[in-house]
Design a protein around this motif. Structure first.
Motif, PDB file in Angstrom:
ATOM      1  N   ALA A 174      -5.170  12.724 -47.404  1.00 33.99           N
ATOM      2  CA  ALA A 174      -4.696  11.624 -46.551  1.00 33.99           C
ATOM      3  C   ALA A 174      -4.595  12.078 -45.091  1.00 33.99           C
ATOM      4  O   ALA A 174      -4.933  11.311 -44.170  1.00 33.99           O
ATOM      5  CB  ALA A 174      -3.345  11.127 -47.046  1.00 33.99           C
ATOM      6  N   ASP A 175      -4.144  13.316 -44.868  1.00 34.55           N
ATOM      7  CA  ASP A 175      -4.053  13.855 -43.509  1.00 34.55           C
ATOM      8  C   ASP A 175      -5.428  13.897 -42.849  1.00 34.55           C
ATOM      9  O   ASP A 175      -5.578  13.572 -41.667  1.00 34.55           O
ATOM     10  CB  ASP A 175      -3.466  15.268 -43.521  1.00 34.55           C
ATOM     11  CG  ASP A 175      -2.014  15.295 -43.976  1.00 34.55           C
ATOM     12  OD1 ASP A 175      -1.325  14.270 -43.794  1.00 34.55           O
ATOM     13  OD2 ASP A 175      -1.586  16.329 -44.507  1.00 34.55           O
ATOM     14  N   ILE A 176      -6.427  14.294 -43.621  1.00 38.09           N
ATOM     15  CA  ILE A 176      -7.792  14.388 -43.093  1.00 38.09           C
ATOM     16  C   ILE A 176      -8.326  13.006 -42.723  1.00 38.09           C
ATOM     17  O   ILE A 176      -8.905  12.811 -41.645  1.00 38.09           O
ATOM     18  CB  ILE A 176      -8.702  15.088 -44.124  1.00 38.09           C
ATOM     19  CG1 ILE A 176      -8.372  16.584 -44.155  1.00 38.09           C
ATOM     20  CG2 ILE A 176     -10.175  14.862 -43.812  1.00 38.09           C
ATOM     21  CD1 ILE A 176      -9.036  17.344 -45.268  1.00 38.09           C
ATOM     22  N   LEU A 177      -8.130  12.050 -43.599  1.00 40.12           N
ATOM     23  CA  LEU A 177      -8.604  10.684 -43.315  1.00 40.12           C
ATOM     24  C   LEU A 177      -7.873  10.072 -42.129  1.00 40.12           C
ATOM     25  O   LEU A 177      -8.424   9.232 -41.413  1.00 40.12           O
ATOM     26  CB  LEU A 177      -8.415   9.799 -44.551  1.00 40.12           C
ATOM     27  CG  LEU A 177      -9.301  10.128 -45.761  1.00 40.12           C
ATOM     28  CD1 LEU A 177      -8.925   9.245 -46.945  1.00 40.12           C
ATOM     29  CD2 LEU A 177     -10.779   9.958 -45.426  1.00 40.12           C
ATOM     30  N   GLU A 178      -6.647  10.510 -41.905  1.00 42.10           N
ATOM     31  CA  GLU A 178      -5.836   9.965 -40.820  1.00 42.10           C
ATOM     32  C   GLU A 178      -6.157  10.599 -39.467  1.00 42.10           C
ATOM     33  O   GLU A 178      -6.103   9.927 -38.427  1.00 42.10           O
ATOM     34  CB  GLU A 178      -4.350  10.186 -41.144  1.00 42.10           C
ATOM     35  CG  GLU A 178      -3.378   9.660 -40.084  1.00 42.10           C
ATOM     36  CD  GLU A 178      -3.410   8.143 -39.941  1.00 42.10           C
ATOM     37  OE1 GLU A 178      -3.100   7.648 -38.840  1.00 42.10           O
ATOM     38  OE2 GLU A 178      -3.752   7.458 -40.931  1.00 42.10           O
ATOM     39  N   ASN A 179      -6.555  11.890 -39.470  1.00 41.00           N
ATOM     40  CA  ASN A 179      -6.631  12.620 -38.208  1.00 41.00           C
ATOM     41  C   ASN A 179      -8.017  13.097 -37.777  1.00 41.00           C
ATOM     42  O   ASN A 179      -8.218  13.408 -36.599  1.00 41.00           O
ATOM     43  CB  ASN A 179      -5.703  13.844 -38.271  1.00 41.00           C
ATOM     44  CG  ASN A 179      -4.244  13.447 -38.446  1.00 41.00           C
ATOM     45  OD1 ASN A 179      -3.691  12.715 -37.640  1.00 41.00           O
ATOM     46  ND2 ASN A 179      -3.619  13.917 -39.523  1.00 41.00           N
ATOM     47  N   TYR A 180      -8.965  13.186 -38.697  1.00 44.91           N
ATOM     48  CA  TYR A 180     -10.287  13.676 -38.301  1.00 44.91           C
ATOM     49  C   TYR A 180     -11.029  12.646 -37.460  1.00 44.91           C
ATOM     50  O   TYR A 180     -10.837  11.437 -37.618  1.00 44.91           O
ATOM     51  CB  TYR A 180     -11.122  13.994 -39.542  1.00 44.91           C
ATOM     52  CG  TYR A 180     -10.913  15.388 -40.098  1.00 44.91           C
ATOM     53  CD1 TYR A 180      -9.688  16.041 -39.989  1.00 44.91           C
ATOM     54  CD2 TYR A 180     -11.941  16.052 -40.753  1.00 44.91           C
ATOM     55  CE1 TYR A 180      -9.501  17.307 -40.507  1.00 44.91           C
ATOM     56  CE2 TYR A 180     -11.762  17.321 -41.278  1.00 44.91           C
ATOM     57  CZ  TYR A 180     -10.538  17.949 -41.156  1.00 44.91           C
ATOM     58  OH  TYR A 180     -10.353  19.206 -41.674  1.00 44.91           O
ATOM     59  N   LYS A 181     -11.899  13.137 -36.588  1.00 43.96           N
ATOM     60  CA  LYS A 181     -12.741  12.258 -35.788  1.00 43.96           C
ATOM     61  C   LYS A 181     -13.841  11.676 -36.671  1.00 43.96           C
ATOM     62  O   LYS A 181     -14.158  12.217 -37.733  1.00 43.96           O
ATOM     63  CB  LYS A 181     -13.355  13.038 -34.627  1.00 43.96           C
ATOM     64  CG  LYS A 181     -12.332  13.570 -33.629  1.00 43.96           C
ATOM     65  CD  LYS A 181     -13.020  14.395 -32.556  1.00 43.96           C
ATOM     66  CE  LYS A 181     -11.992  14.963 -31.564  1.00 43.96           C
ATOM     67  NZ  LYS A 181     -12.624  15.833 -30.551  1.00 43.96           N
ATOM     68  N   GLU A 182     -14.429  10.593 -36.196  1.00 48.25           N
ATOM     69  CA  GLU A 182     -15.450   9.911 -36.995  1.00 48.25           C
ATOM     70  C   GLU A 182     -16.614  10.831 -37.344  1.00 48.25           C
ATOM     71  O   GLU A 182     -17.084  10.859 -38.484  1.00 48.25           O
ATOM     72  CB  GLU A 182     -15.966   8.678 -36.234  1.00 48.25           C
ATOM     73  CG  GLU A 182     -16.963   7.846 -37.034  1.00 48.25           C
ATOM     74  CD  GLU A 182     -17.307   6.530 -36.348  1.00 48.25           C
ATOM     75  OE1 GLU A 182     -18.346   5.943 -36.689  1.00 48.25           O
ATOM     76  OE2 GLU A 182     -16.526   6.083 -35.467  1.00 48.25           O
ATOM     77  N   GLU A 183     -17.072  11.609 -36.379  1.00 51.85           N
ATOM     78  CA  GLU A 183     -18.203  12.510 -36.620  1.00 51.85           C
ATOM     79  C   GLU A 183     -17.845  13.597 -37.636  1.00 51.85           C
ATOM     80  O   GLU A 183     -18.669  13.969 -38.481  1.00 51.85           O
ATOM     81  CB  GLU A 183     -18.652  13.167 -35.312  1.00 51.85           C
ATOM     82  CG  GLU A 183     -19.924  14.001 -35.475  1.00 51.85           C
ATOM     83  CD  GLU A 183     -20.422  14.563 -34.153  1.00 51.85           C
ATOM     84  OE1 GLU A 183     -21.401  15.332 -34.188  1.00 51.85           O
ATOM     85  OE2 GLU A 183     -19.834  14.244 -33.089  1.00 51.85           O
ATOM     86  N   GLU A 184     -16.617  14.080 -37.575  1.00 46.12           N
ATOM     87  CA  GLU A 184     -16.165  15.099 -38.525  1.00 46.12           C
ATOM     88  C   GLU A 184     -16.142  14.547 -39.948  1.00 46.12           C
ATOM     89  O   GLU A 184     -16.583  15.213 -40.893  1.00 46.12           O
ATOM     90  CB  GLU A 184     -14.768  15.589 -38.145  1.00 46.12           C
ATOM     91  CG  GLU A 184     -14.719  16.412 -36.866  1.00 46.12           C
ATOM     92  CD  GLU A 184     -13.299  16.776 -36.457  1.00 46.12           C
ATOM     93  OE1 GLU A 184     -13.084  17.929 -36.058  1.00 46.12           O
ATOM     94  OE2 GLU A 184     -12.408  15.897 -36.548  1.00 46.12           O
TER      95      GLU A 184
END
Length: 317
Positions: free
Chosen positions: A143-153
């Protein structure tokens, strides 16, 4: 549901992978993926009291399975459980004063326990928090990754680890939706991505997506690289590396290290043009589960076993 070692994880390619280690009763062995303890139990059955097995697992739940290794109340004296990520293999062997090992086994599949645990978020079969951490004590959740990563990441993760061709479209949908509502559970995530998959391939594509997130959450590729490099250095001449993979990226890393001695797969040759590699392949073709094993344990279907032996090094005494 009460988890026993049997339900925690059914050991895949058990006989083939352990036979591949060519175990010496007095040798020192490492199982970097303890899980339900099935492979470790078989290794221990082939060791004498003078041999020793070190088994790694970073999941606290796996530690409960140690009690199944022996009929005795106490832990076998020739066994050491290491509650740690296998990426720290080199550090822990140094800690225990081990300079060389005779064999290493790795079953890189996710334990059935993780997929069946309704609270861990590894499977889209259950509505659960998007966690996916093997080690619940540290690190970012899915959930943290989906919330904070940039679109390209996000797009890169979905493409590299999930092999999804519409990875950019999925990443864009995540970005758009998270601005409206946080994506905190497996069902939240499914609701976002479901419209992007054709109905007949929906479950398969969603499984790939969850796999991609799990790999990123647990830094699985980095950990595997570090473990394989350490194993190459720790194995004594004649020692065996026996590794079961379930994903093309994992298999490529294992194949590269066994064939070339490096993660990149760059073949080095000596002055005479002979391939200079630290390993000799025991099986030139991958070993796959039999039809009988696949029928009993459907999760074994994508398993691939590779075995290699450390070659003598003229620089070693």
């Amino acid at each position: 549901m009460i988890k026993t070692a049997a339900t925690y994880h059914v050991p895949v390619l058990l006989k083939e992978s352990i036979d591949g280690l060519n175990i010496h009763p007095e040798g020192i062995y490492v199982d970097v993926t303890f899980g339900g303890g099935g492979h470790s139990r078989e290794i221990l059955s082939r060791l004498s009291e003078k041999g020793h097995l070190f088994s790694f697992d970073q999941d606290a739940d796996a530690e409960e399975n140690i009690k199944t290794l022996s009929d005795l109340r106490e832990m076998p004296k020739n066994f050491t459980f290491v509650r740690s990520n296998f990426r720290y293999l080199r550090n822990w062997m140094q800690y225990y004063g081990i300079e060389r090992i005779d064999g290493l086994l790795g079953d890189l599949g996710v334990s059935s326990h993780h997929f069946d645990d309704e609270e861990r978020g590894f499977s889209f079969r259950f509505d659960a928090p998007l966690d996916m951490r093997m080690n619940k004590r540290a690190g970012r959740t899915a959930a943290d990754i989906l919330e904070n990563y940039k679109e390209e990441e996000l797009a890169n993760i979905f493409y590299l680890y999930g092999e999804l061709r519409n990875s950019r479209q999925i990443a864009a949908a995540v970005m758009e939706n998270r601005q409206k509502n946080p994506i905190r559970t497996t069902k939240d995530f499914q609701a976002v991505v479901e419209p992007l998959f054709r109905k007949e391939r929906g479950k398969k594509e969603t499984a790939k997506l969850f796999q991609a997130l799990r790999i990123e959450v647990n830094h699985e590729m980095d950990a595997l690289r570090e473990m394989l490099e350490a194993a190459k250095d720790l194995l004594r001449p004649g020692g065996r590396l026996s590794v079961i993979t379930y994903h093309s990226l994992e298999d490529r890393l294992v194949k590269n290290i066994m064939k070339s001695g490096n993660i990149e797969g760059k073949i080095k040759k000596d002055f005479y043009g002979n391939v200079d590699a630290p390993f000799r392949l025991i099986n030139n073709k991958i070993i796959a589960p039999s039809k009988e094993e696949q029928a009993i344990n459907p999760r074994s279907r994508s398993a691939k076993l590779r075995i290699a032996e450390k070659m003598p090094n003229e620089h070693e005494g």
